[in-house]
Design a protein around this motif. Sequence first.
Motif, short mmCIF file in Angstrom:
data_model
loop_
_atom_site.label_atom_id
_atom_site.label_comp_id
_atom_site.label_asym_id
_atom_site.label_seq_id
_atom_site.Cartn_x
_atom_site.Cartn_y
_atom_site.Cartn_z
N LYS A 112 -6.58 14.79 -2.43
CA LYS A 112 -4.94 15.07 -2.42
C LYS A 112 -4.21 13.99 -2.16
CE LYS A 112 -4.72 19.77 -1.98
NZ LYS A 112 -5.57 20.68 -0.83
N ALA A 113 -4.80 13.02 -1.15
CA ALA A 113 -3.99 11.57 -0.80
C ALA A 113 -5.00 10.51 -0.34
CB ALA A 113 -3.16 12.18 0.44
N VAL A 114 -4.66 9.45 -0.92
CA VAL A 114 -5.53 8.36 -0.65
C VAL A 114 -4.41 7.03 -0.64
CG1 VAL A 114 -7.73 9.18 -1.61
CG2 VAL A 114 -6.06 8.02 -3.17
N TRP A 115 -5.04 6.15 0.03
CA TRP A 115 -4.03 4.85 -0.08
C TRP A 115 -4.36 4.33 -1.45
CZ3 TRP A 115 -0.46 3.38 2.96
CH2 TRP A 115 -0.23 3.76 4.11
N SER A 116 -3.37 3.58 -2.08
CA SER A 116 -3.63 2.66 -3.05
C SER A 116 -3.05 1.35 -2.71
CB SER A 116 -2.78 3.30 -4.45
OG SER A 116 -2.67 2.30 -5.56
N ALA B 208 0.82 -1.15 -0.01
CA ALA B 208 -0.02 0.08 -0.08
C ALA B 208 0.83 1.19 -0.02
CB ALA B 208 -1.07 0.14 1.24
N GLU B 209 0.62 2.27 -0.62
CA GLU B 209 1.22 3.41 -0.72
C GLU B 209 0.29 4.63 -0.86
OE1 GLU B 209 3.87 3.85 -3.89
OE2 GLU B 209 2.42 3.56 -5.51
N ILE B 210 0.69 5.81 -0.43
CA ILE B 210 -0.12 7.04 -0.78
C ILE B 210 -0.09 7.85 -1.93
CG2 ILE B 210 -0.68 9.32 0.39
CD1 ILE B 210 -1.22 7.63 2.51
N VAL B 211 -1.11 7.68 -2.63
CA VAL B 211 -1.00 8.73 -4.33
C VAL B 211 -1.98 9.47 -3.94
CG1 VAL B 211 -0.16 6.51 -4.96
CG2 VAL B 211 -2.59 6.90 -5.20
N LYS B 212 -2.04 10.42 -5.21
CA LYS B 212 -3.09 11.50 -5.61
C LYS B 212 -4.23 10.58 -6.11
CE LYS B 212 -3.38 15.97 -6.98
NZ LYS B 212 -3.37 16.97 -8.15
N PRO B 213 -5.29 10.94 -5.73
CA PRO B 213 -6.76 10.17 -6.27
C PRO B 213 -6.88 10.71 -7.71
CG PRO B 213 -7.21 11.95 -4.56
CD PRO B 213 -5.80 11.94 -4.44
N SER B 214 -7.57 10.01 -8.32
CA SER B 214 -8.08 10.50 -9.72
C SER B 214 -9.12 11.72 -9.51
CB SER B 214 -8.67 9.32 -10.57
OG SER B 214 -9.80 8.95 -10.00
N ASP C 178 -12.24 12.13 -10.86
CA ASP C 178 -13.14 11.93 -10.62
C ASP C 178 -13.92 10.88 -9.20
OD1 ASP C 178 -13.58 8.85 -12.79
OD2 ASP C 178 -11.99 9.82 -11.37
N LYS C 179 -12.76 10.38 -8.73
CA LYS C 179 -13.00 9.67 -7.42
C LYS C 179 -12.12 10.40 -6.40
CE LYS C 179 -14.28 5.31 -9.73
NZ LYS C 179 -13.68 4.14 -9.81
N ARG C 180 -12.48 11.69 -5.97
CA ARG C 180 -11.74 12.24 -5.04
C ARG C 180 -11.44 11.77 -3.71
NH1 ARG C 180 -12.39 17.43 -3.79
NH2 ARG C 180 -10.36 18.03 -4.38
N SER C 181 -12.43 10.95 -3.09
CA SER C 181 -12.35 10.52 -1.64
C SER C 181 -12.34 9.14 -1.64
CB SER C 181 -13.36 11.26 -0.75
OG SER C 181 -14.47 10.98 -1.58
N GLU C 182 -11.91 8.25 -2.55
CA GLU C 182 -11.82 7.01 -2.62
C GLU C 182 -10.43 6.64 -2.88
OE1 GLU C 182 -16.14 5.49 -4.47
OE2 GLU C 182 -14.33 5.09 -5.12
N GLY C 183 -10.14 5.37 -2.03
CA GLY C 183 -8.87 4.66 -2.30
C GLY C 183 -8.72 4.02 -3.61
#
Lengths: 272, 219
Positions: free
Chosen positions: A126-130, A60-66, A68-73
């Motif tokens: 800005k930041a979500v887990w991938s 798992a790493e922190i990435v910038k979300p796309s 259209d899905k701003r608050s989803e991992g």
Amino acid sequence: MAGVTSLNDKAFVKAAAEEERRVDGRPLLGNRQVRVSLLEGGVGAEVRIGHSRCIAHVQAEIVKPSADKRSEGVLQIELHTSAMGDPAYEPNRIPESIKQGRAAVQKALVKSKAVDLESLCVIPGKAVWSVRVEVRVLDNGGNLTDTALLAAAAALKGFKRNDVTTVGDTVKIHSHFDREPLPLTLYALPLSATFGVLDVSKDSETDRTVMISDPSLLEEQVLSSSITVIACTTDQPVLYGILKSGGCAVETSLIQHACSLAVQRSGEMRGA
Amino acid sequence: AGQLRAMGCELRPLTRCDGSASFNLNTTSALAGVYGPREAKSNVKQSDESVVMVSFNAADGPPSAEEKEVQSMLRQALEAVVVRSQNPMTQIEVAVQCNHDDGGLLAASVNASLAALADAGVALRAQAAAVCVAVGGDGGLLLDPSRGECEGASAVVTFVVRADDGAVISSHCTGACSEDAYFNALQAATAGARSTVSFLRIVFEKRVASERACWSDPQ
């Protein structure tokens, strides 16, 4: 020439099925032993169903979300075969069994929204887990679909991601020593049960098909069709998908039977 | 400091490979599968010797440059040990999967590959083993370091050593250390390699004994 099954072997499997027997002595609807072991540090799982062996690693790493899905991992699950899984391995060729496995894994874990992606959001926009799961086939003993899916599911269940704190726009990731890592939120854990269908009708008779559960590698070469049912039994039985590859036509009663068996099997495998 | 961690080796864990072995150094674990010698593709075929092909997969995601480096180092080490002239026009494929890296992964991979090659019946030139040594800033040596120890060291060297005479088949060094430290590390590694080879020998002898018992059983 390593992946070729002789005509004699194929005829033997079919003849056994006509008498409602299987080559390895199992009952028609009997399954092989399932062994699940989690890897050190909760980074993955290894699953063995009979001789089939798959290993799944989670990262798992922190990435910038796309946009259209701003608050989803993000959850990505990939299934690869490796050079050790099959003698007929070629780097750019994807065998049918892997394609089916990929379809089942996507349906069961990604499209089913079994993993709570909103809980993987750290700072919206800005930041979500991938989370990325990579499943590799170590040994192909037949029924890779069930093995790979179980490995991915077990890996996700046992995975713990680092805890984070946000200070304004910066994210601070805590190591395992600072703070306890957190498990993923899973709504359900759909698992699959694969059945093979053998066409044993003689020339002038009406279609007669025999259904076997958890086909081994030899049986897979002879199948006329296969049915994979993805089910989950947390509160009540829920079906997540039915994949039936072309081949011979089967009666609806057979598919219904397969579904009820799958629900039972997914309950058994959860316990494993 | 001069001790190897508990070693574990399982022969033939995989059913489809011609030979396979898993090798553990405590929790560091590598699994190797061998296919071969078998027919080589026309573009890699060599008329006088067999071709050794290695694929290496670490636990982490997409193939990285580090993996490619390990892959090529592994191939060069194995090419030196395998008797390639015995099977010309063939290829021997070694696939290595890393399960857990707690230091000494390259050494575990080499040892797993050598055991898998022996399990597959491929002729090997010598008894060899790989050992990892970490060199600290003060020149102090740590034999078979864990991941934490590797990260704190100024240099980490993996040696593939021939057990009979201590000749170096392959050496892979990350970081900087003095010449003296390097040769001290080599000495420590040679001792470690000899222990590893004796351990592997015991594992193989047990397997041969159990297979023999299986075959000679009148039932």
